[in-house]
Design a protein around this motif. Sequence first.
Motif, short mmCIF file in Angstrom:
data_model
loop_
_atom_site.label_atom_id
_atom_site.label_comp_id
_atom_site.label_asym_id
_atom_site.label_seq_id
_atom_site.Cartn_x
_atom_site.Cartn_y
_atom_site.Cartn_z
N PRO A 14 -4.27 -39.07 -20.47
CA PRO A 14 -5.28 -40.13 -20.55
C PRO A 14 -6.31 -40.06 -19.41
CG PRO A 14 -3.12 -41.05 -20.99
CD PRO A 14 -2.90 -39.62 -20.57
N PHE B 145 -3.85 -45.92 -14.44
CA PHE B 145 -3.22 -45.82 -15.76
C PHE B 145 -1.71 -46.07 -15.66
CE2 PHE B 145 -0.66 -42.54 -17.99
CZ PHE B 145 -0.60 -43.14 -19.23
N ALA C 62 -0.76 -49.67 -14.98
CA ALA C 62 -0.92 -50.51 -16.17
C ALA C 62 0.32 -50.45 -17.05
CB ALA C 62 -2.16 -50.07 -16.95
N GLN C 63 1.02 -49.33 -17.02
CA GLN C 63 2.20 -49.17 -17.87
C GLN C 63 3.39 -49.99 -17.37
OE1 GLN C 63 1.72 -47.43 -20.71
NE2 GLN C 63 -0.34 -47.21 -19.90
N HIS D 235 -18.74 -44.02 -12.83
CA HIS D 235 -17.93 -44.09 -14.05
C HIS D 235 -16.44 -43.99 -13.77
CE1 HIS D 235 -21.49 -44.47 -16.21
NE2 HIS D 235 -21.83 -43.21 -16.25
N THR E 171 -15.28 -47.39 -13.14
CA THR E 171 -15.13 -48.11 -14.40
C THR E 171 -13.82 -47.74 -15.08
OG1 THR E 171 -17.53 -48.13 -14.66
CG2 THR E 171 -16.23 -48.58 -16.64
N MET E 172 -13.50 -46.45 -15.07
CA MET E 172 -12.27 -46.01 -15.71
C MET E 172 -11.05 -46.67 -15.05
SD MET E 172 -11.57 -42.08 -16.60
CE MET E 172 -10.63 -41.61 -18.04
N GLU F 290 -11.04 -49.46 -13.49
CA GLU F 290 -11.07 -50.89 -13.82
C GLU F 290 -10.62 -51.15 -15.25
OE1 GLU F 290 -14.58 -52.27 -10.69
OE2 GLU F 290 -15.09 -51.93 -12.78
N ILE F 291 -10.94 -50.22 -16.15
CA ILE F 291 -10.46 -50.36 -17.54
C ILE F 291 -8.93 -50.49 -17.53
CG2 ILE F 291 -10.08 -49.06 -19.69
CD1 ILE F 291 -12.97 -47.99 -19.36
N TRP F 292 -8.29 -49.72 -16.64
CA TRP F 292 -6.83 -49.78 -16.55
C TRP F 292 -6.34 -50.87 -15.60
CZ3 TRP F 292 -7.53 -43.91 -16.67
CH2 TRP F 292 -7.36 -43.43 -17.98
N GLY F 293 -7.29 -51.69 -15.14
CA GLY F 293 -6.88 -52.89 -14.41
C GLY F 293 -6.86 -52.77 -12.89
#
Lengths: 451, 451
Positions: B107, B146, B149-150, B169, B172-173, B175-178
């Motif tokens: 990922p 990542f 987050a799991q 970016h 951002t990636m 942050e997408i995973w928190g």
Amino acid sequence: MTQHKYLLNENQIPTQWYNIVPDLPAPPPPALHPGTREPAGPEDFAPLFPMELIKQEVSQESYIDIPGEVLDIYKIWRPSPLFRAHRLEKLLDTPAKIFYKYEGVSPAGSHKPNTAVPQAFYNAQEGVRKLTTETGAGQWGSSLAFACAQFDLECEVWQVAASYRAKPHRKTMMEIWGATVHPSPSDLTEYGKSLLAENPDHTGSLGIAISEAVGMAAPHPDVRYALGSVLNHVLMHQTIIGEEALLQMQMAGETPDVLVGCTGGGSNFGGLSFPFLREKMKGNMNPTIRCVEPAACPSLTKGEYRYDFGDSAGMTPLMKMHTLGHSFVPDPIHAGGLRYHGMSPLVSHIYELGLVEAESIAQNECFTGALQFARTEGIVPAPEPTHAIAAAIREAMRAKETGEETVILTALCGHGHLDLASYESFLAGKMVDHSLSESSIAEAMKTVPVM
Amino acid sequence: MTQHKYLLNENQIPTQWYNIVPDLPAPPPPALHPGTREPAGPEDFAPLFPMELIKQEVSQESYIDIPGEVLDIYKIWRPSPLFRAHRLEKLLDTPAKIFYKYEGVSPAGSHKPNTAVPQAFYNAQEGVRKLTTETGAGQWGSSLAFACAQFDLECEVWQVAASYRAKPHRKTMMEIWGATVHPSPSDLTEYGKSLLAENPDHTGSLGIAISEAVGMAAPHPDVRYALGSVLNHVLMHQTIIGEEALLQMQMAGETPDVLVGCTGGGSNFGGLSFPFLREKMKGNMNPTIRCVEPAACPSLTKGEYRYDFGDSAGMTPLMKMHTLGHSFVPDPIHAGGLRYHGMSPLVSHIYELGLVEAESIAQNECFTGALQFARTEGIVPAPEPTHAIAAAIREAMRAKETGEETVILTALCGHGHLDLASYESFLAGKMVDHSLSESSIAEAMKTVPVM
């Protein structure tokens, strides 16, 4: 132990594409010559496409062999995995089983190379020197650039200006594979020049970029044009997705109750769903099959089923399709891709026949679903398949209400590594939902020819 | 038909990591307490790492079971494919056979999640609430985001300021995973504040970011720190790459004559090579095994083998390793990643034992190779593995001269989708080769403690 992926071997890659046309209860309406309005013949397409693709476009054969040279390149990323979204299911606390076919494993990161490779191959075989095309966010342009690199073809891409400026990395990716990239409208075509004269900061549209790419190909005998969606042959190349998914759902021991796919031009949706629709028409399964489109560009759910041009300048043959009008320019605040004014004539026809359903979803719901997906399944989806994910989540929540073990199948047609700005906007709470109003649809529809 | 990929099934994922330490002819020198300079004990590492990882760090067991929870997440992308680079071989017109193990399917797009996932797991098991870490270009930070987050862990990342600004970016990636992301130096730590006071535009370094992340973890009993490379347990987690590759080379019916891997902190190299080095020490094969590092950060080929700190502020235990000095800041013109001042103590030790070789390559040669690779094999490599590709191409060209069918194995440890700015600079002819001079090495070495 729980199985997450259903993987095929290289020797299980399907060796034929599926052409759904002969299996339909009624034939799709023909494309029309833009001047005479008579059904267009092969000669009308010949300035744009190689003869082999024109034959495929109108073929009545149910199956067409995939050339060995194409299979050889497919093997860089095919067969692609089918996943069971165990972690997402757990987060949603749903009895539904969610499966997704992942096409982001291709070099360009989406399903688009499935058709870019055969298109480049057939053009190379017929002695073409260069392909021109348009691209929006850049998924299609980079896929064609990759494919052209495999067959030593030149590749020239007109990228919608708004994306060209906002996403410089897609241009770099196309250049890595050897392509030349221009913002559209450009000063390289008369049509582009005329638009820039009106507005030097024109943000462009897919329809305009198509007009430019078509205009640069048609006059030159060794230059052809390639389209990344919409046409029959493109959707047919993408059926390799659904054919693989059929085998993989068999491995998983499941048949889908609901199949949802995001639709822009229709190629991802057609690619996944047509083989399943074939099995449904044969009586082997009975899934509900549904198109999912953005509320900001709702060609199926709000457009009209009429003959319209594929491009903004009105240079292409007329195609009967669900359209918002070929002059339609989507609102720039829409971040989710899928911005084409028309829907594939074949998907439109199948929708009219009642064989598939359609719904539209606004972008905040899509990105909310995408974040849930990324944090559980790991993969960061491209903006386009966030629509499919949101629709799958809607279905999973319905299943939670009814308690049914609904089997949901969708396609994650690409990753979002080159589209992270959309997520940035969403995470910052700046994403605005935009549903296309009846009045703006009526305005754009004024340009559709009266037949 | 030609086979391109060698794929394993989920049930063939190795269930143990390989610890090379007990198999070595001499034990690696111990880490030392930064104050007493006595061998560091578990209690010295306890403020930073959970006990299970400390045990792994000093383990004398050859194999350690991978927990089921970790295997379950590995299955999102593992087993990863091994490719035969038929198209690149053809372009180079070489009799060599080039194989590459591709870790960009994870990922986060690199090999880093192989260790991020177990690190997050063991921390979660021991009741840790939050992990802190550093990241350069962002591969490690996004992998840990990542992984956290799991397991519902918080994740706080200090990103080298130059990358934080140049690559929004990646943030951002994460942050997408928190995760929460700060530029380093930051005003959140005393050390960061002191550096910003000297220079408000400080571009940062990995060593500085490590100091900040370590400083934020150590005082809090429910916060721990995670390192993405360098340490024994990290390299051990990565051996899953080499264990899978061994099985896949068997499927291909080949044994490598040469194995090349890019080295920054050493985790990708150790992960691929240690299982092959085990087989070599057992007499089952006899490959030449070679580290490849950037000419701009040549810790193995030009650094000294001495005790040095892992971070810039001198907070970590002292480790015996090849180092350019912990105050080393790589030239910002170097685009190729692999910028850490030291080399993994374990890789350094193995290099000193003469079990592996090393070479350095300048970045224009690396990106030239990467472009040849992308245009033939399709995948756009991350800057780091461009070094491995360039080294593989050197070997293939040597084979062309001698006419030998050399079998070359390397690892493509990540894709370059989030690092396209480096390619942009290369394509524009603006990439400058920078070989670290003896005088600047001497300067940085002044900070290394005299033992």
